[in-house]
Design an enzyme around this catalytic site. Sequence first.
Site, PDB file in Angstrom:
ATOM      1  N   HIS A 122       0.811  -1.223   0.000  1.00 24.25           N
ATOM      2  CA  HIS A 122       0.000   0.000   0.000  1.00 24.25           C
ATOM      3  C   HIS A 122       0.839   1.266   0.000  1.00 24.25           C
ATOM      4  CE1 HIS A 122       0.240  -0.009   4.566  1.00 24.25           C
ATOM      5  NE2 HIS A 122       0.288   1.290   4.343  1.00 24.25           N
ATOM      6  N   ASP A 157       0.280  -7.715   1.804  1.00 24.07           N
ATOM      7  CA  ASP A 157       0.613  -6.286   1.842  1.00 24.07           C
ATOM      8  C   ASP A 157       2.117  -6.061   2.009  1.00 24.07           C
ATOM      9  OD1 ASP A 157       0.339  -3.595   1.673  1.00 24.07           O
ATOM     10  OD2 ASP A 157      -0.876  -3.338   3.473  1.00 24.07           O
ATOM     11  N   SER A 255       4.309   2.866   7.954  1.00 23.00           N
ATOM     12  CA  SER A 255       4.048   1.664   7.166  1.00 23.00           C
ATOM     13  C   SER A 255       5.279   1.211   6.404  1.00 23.00           C
ATOM     14  CB  SER A 255       2.916   1.921   6.170  1.00 23.00           C
ATOM     15  OG  SER A 255       1.693   2.056   6.829  1.00 23.00           O
TER      16      SER A 255
END
Length: 407
Positions: A122, A157, A255
């Site tokens: 992402h 992810d 992230s």
Amino acid sequence: MSDYNRQFVFEVAKPVELVKPKLTLRQRLAKKTTFLTGTAAITLGALVGAGVGAGVGVSVYNYWTRPAPIVVNNTDDVNWVTAAAAKASPSVATINVSGSAGGGNGSGVFLTEDGYLLTNTHVVTLDGSEAQAEIEVKTWDGHVYPATIVGTDPINDLAVIKVEAPITFSPITFADSSKLNVGARVVALGAPLGLANTVTEGVVSALNRTIQVASAAAPENSDSGQGGLQLFSGSGTAINLRVIQTDAAINPGNSGGALVNSTGELVGINVAIASAGSSGSSGSIGVGFAIPSNVAKRIASEIMASGSASHALLGAGVTDAANSDNKTSFSVGAEIRELTPGGAAERGKLEVGDVIVEFNRVPIASASELTAAVRQEPAGAVAEVTFIRDGKTMSLKVTLGDAADLE
């Protein structure tokens, strides 16, 4: 650029003098702790402009011109957080991504000396909105280099990018995440809100937690444009992730960054946060999640080797199994409702009506937990499945199939 990825600019700290001290900081710190590996007591400010350092030659990259990723002003008072962060920080980078739909930033960890970097899907797809994003990576010492996508794995992810630079990078050291304990001390490193070289400390709050996030697959693979950073709570394509839960502060921008243990070894890749706000844009509330290092290592290795990763397939349709007829009752397993003809579950002698309660000796309480556990395994893996049939608990070894067969 979205609000939670606002850029902040700070002054660049003065460079360290090119004079070799009689006793290096590494040597001084070694007297206080065996794992602190800082190289100088000065650091660059966070998020200098992209042009800084972009044209610097290899010759400046020597021991004495590199600032330390962690500022240490008093070597008599370092602690385990300082030690873990100082060891791991040179392996953590800030990632800036831009595309036609906008831009954003995240974090990543170096896997190899020649520039392979692990992050989240992402991050490099801008939450699934961009297939051909432009990527730049800023290293811990403030230098900026271009990068390209090697491969993505939207199911877990995770993504691998390759940084092009004429230097040697510091790969992260992996720990065995299967040996983690609840309560273990951890440090999260990354660039929350674009603030590079940020360190936060906490503990492992839970293991084998399953969460749902929106798929961040690039547009050619998915029509999902939903964000992958927050927990999934709306419509669209969702994926299930089995993760480590931590109370170390994780915010947007963290992230893809590192969650490390007390010796600076990687135990997880930070991936998501829980939000108490309806807008889904609030910061850390002490509930953050990271992909276990064992899973990250396997996925990264496959992507570097072939550009993609494999995923296991059980070949069974499952639903949550309740412990009573009450619809509000807690789920206590994953009940098999149908079997794929010739699939792994059927070949392994599982039957419709079996309630799976453990997968590879880890408890399973719902269908989503089973899905996440299976998809973390490589295609062809042998798994131990514990289930309840006619009131009796039984176990079988099942050779899992390949999720690519569904494509």
